[in-house]
Design a protein around this motif. Sequence first.
Motif, PDB file in Angstrom:
ATOM      1  N   PHE A   1      -5.083  -1.979  36.631  1.00  0.00           N
ATOM      2  CA  PHE A   1      -4.023  -1.764  37.608  1.00  0.00           C
ATOM      3  C   PHE A   1      -3.352  -0.409  37.394  1.00  0.00           C
ATOM      4  O   PHE A   1      -2.990   0.280  38.358  1.00  0.00           O
ATOM      5  N   ASP A   2      -3.201  -0.007  36.128  1.00  0.00           N
ATOM      6  CA  ASP A   2      -2.656   1.322  35.849  1.00  0.00           C
ATOM      7  C   ASP A   2      -3.578   2.409  36.393  1.00  0.00           C
ATOM      8  O   ASP A   2      -3.120   3.409  36.974  1.00  0.00           O
ATOM      9  N   THR A   3      -4.872   2.226  36.192  1.00  0.00           N
ATOM     10  CA  THR A   3      -5.837   3.216  36.670  1.00  0.00           C
ATOM     11  C   THR A   3      -5.863   3.244  38.193  1.00  0.00           C
ATOM     12  O   THR A   3      -6.001   4.315  38.801  1.00  0.00           O
ATOM     13  N   ALA A   4      -5.725   2.085  38.822  1.00  0.00           N
ATOM     14  CA  ALA A   4      -5.674   2.044  40.288  1.00  0.00           C
ATOM     15  C   ALA A   4      -4.472   2.826  40.809  1.00  0.00           C
ATOM     16  O   ALA A   4      -4.556   3.516  41.832  1.00  0.00           O
ATOM     17  N   THR A   5      -3.349   2.737  40.100  1.00  0.00           N
ATOM     18  CA  THR A   5      -2.160   3.497  40.499  1.00  0.00           C
ATOM     19  C   THR A   5      -2.413   4.996  40.373  1.00  0.00           C
ATOM     20  O   THR A   5      -2.054   5.785  41.258  1.00  0.00           O
ATOM     21  N   LEU A   6      -3.040   5.413  39.260  1.00  0.00           N
ATOM     22  CA  LEU A   6      -3.367   6.830  39.086  1.00  0.00           C
ATOM     23  C   LEU A   6      -4.305   7.316  40.177  1.00  0.00           C
ATOM     24  O   LEU A   6      -4.148   8.427  40.704  1.00  0.00           O
ATOM     25  N   LEU A   7      -5.281   6.494  40.513  1.00  0.00           N
ATOM     26  CA  LEU A   7      -6.222   6.869  41.565  1.00  0.00           C
ATOM     27  C   LEU A   7      -5.514   6.997  42.907  1.00  0.00           C
ATOM     28  O   LEU A   7      -5.764   7.949  43.665  1.00  0.00           O
ATOM     29  N   ALA A   8      -4.624   6.077  43.208  1.00  0.00           N
ATOM     30  CA  ALA A   8      -3.880   6.157  44.469  1.00  0.00           C
ATOM     31  C   ALA A   8      -3.051   7.434  44.531  1.00  0.00           C
ATOM     32  O   ALA A   8      -2.968   8.083  45.584  1.00  0.00           O
ATOM     33  N   ASP A   9      -2.448   7.811  43.403  1.00  0.00           N
ATOM     34  CA  ASP A   9      -1.671   9.048  43.367  1.00  0.00           C
ATOM     35  C   ASP A   9      -2.553  10.259  43.643  1.00  0.00           C
ATOM     36  O   ASP A   9      -2.157  11.188  44.362  1.00  0.00           O
TER      37      ASP A   9
END
Length: 218
Positions: free
Chosen positions: A200-208
Amino acid sequence: DWTPMSAASSWAAPVMSRSASPGVRYVQLTLAAAALTSERPESALPVHDSMVSVAREWGRAPVIAEALTQRAATALRLGDRTRAEADLNEARQWLGGLDPAVRERLEVPVLRVESDLLRPADPAAAAATASRALALVQSRRDRLWVAQLSLRLAKANMALGRLDEANAALRAGIQAFDEERASLQDEGRISSRDELWQLFDTATLLADRLDAIAGTMA
């Protein structure tokens, strides 16, 4: 103050001395290492050293390979890439003489750590390694392994700038993780410190990153 980690670090040595069986000692050390690794990897490393020693004493190739792979993962987490690579290379040597079905099962943890080792310098090789491991576990429908390896594939693809591929890997990993959580009667078995929450942390970074790219194209 007592904590599971302090108990594990003080417990491993005396418990080992009470058993003459390498198999029992190995299991005890595995439990101690698991209690320490997530929060205190520097304390877990000497336990992994003992695991490798006991595994060699036991003389079983699959166990030696497993112990070396676990020590490699902890060494890599502590930044010792040279030791991690040496342990992985030796683990592969021990796996080489095994029955193909057994070797395939035990190779997956090696590939997981190899992907982490390769990612900083060669993310393309890291992605290929994670993909290879995923191909091995998907037929077994092992959701936790699918989630772990999908996370590594996503990170490698992000390092390569392959954001669509990273997004697809994250979606697959999160789906596997959610299915596993739904299947557990006790969700507490998946710790809040478990690396799988990094999906989920990586998904947030990807969205950014995707938002930043969209902003430059607006």
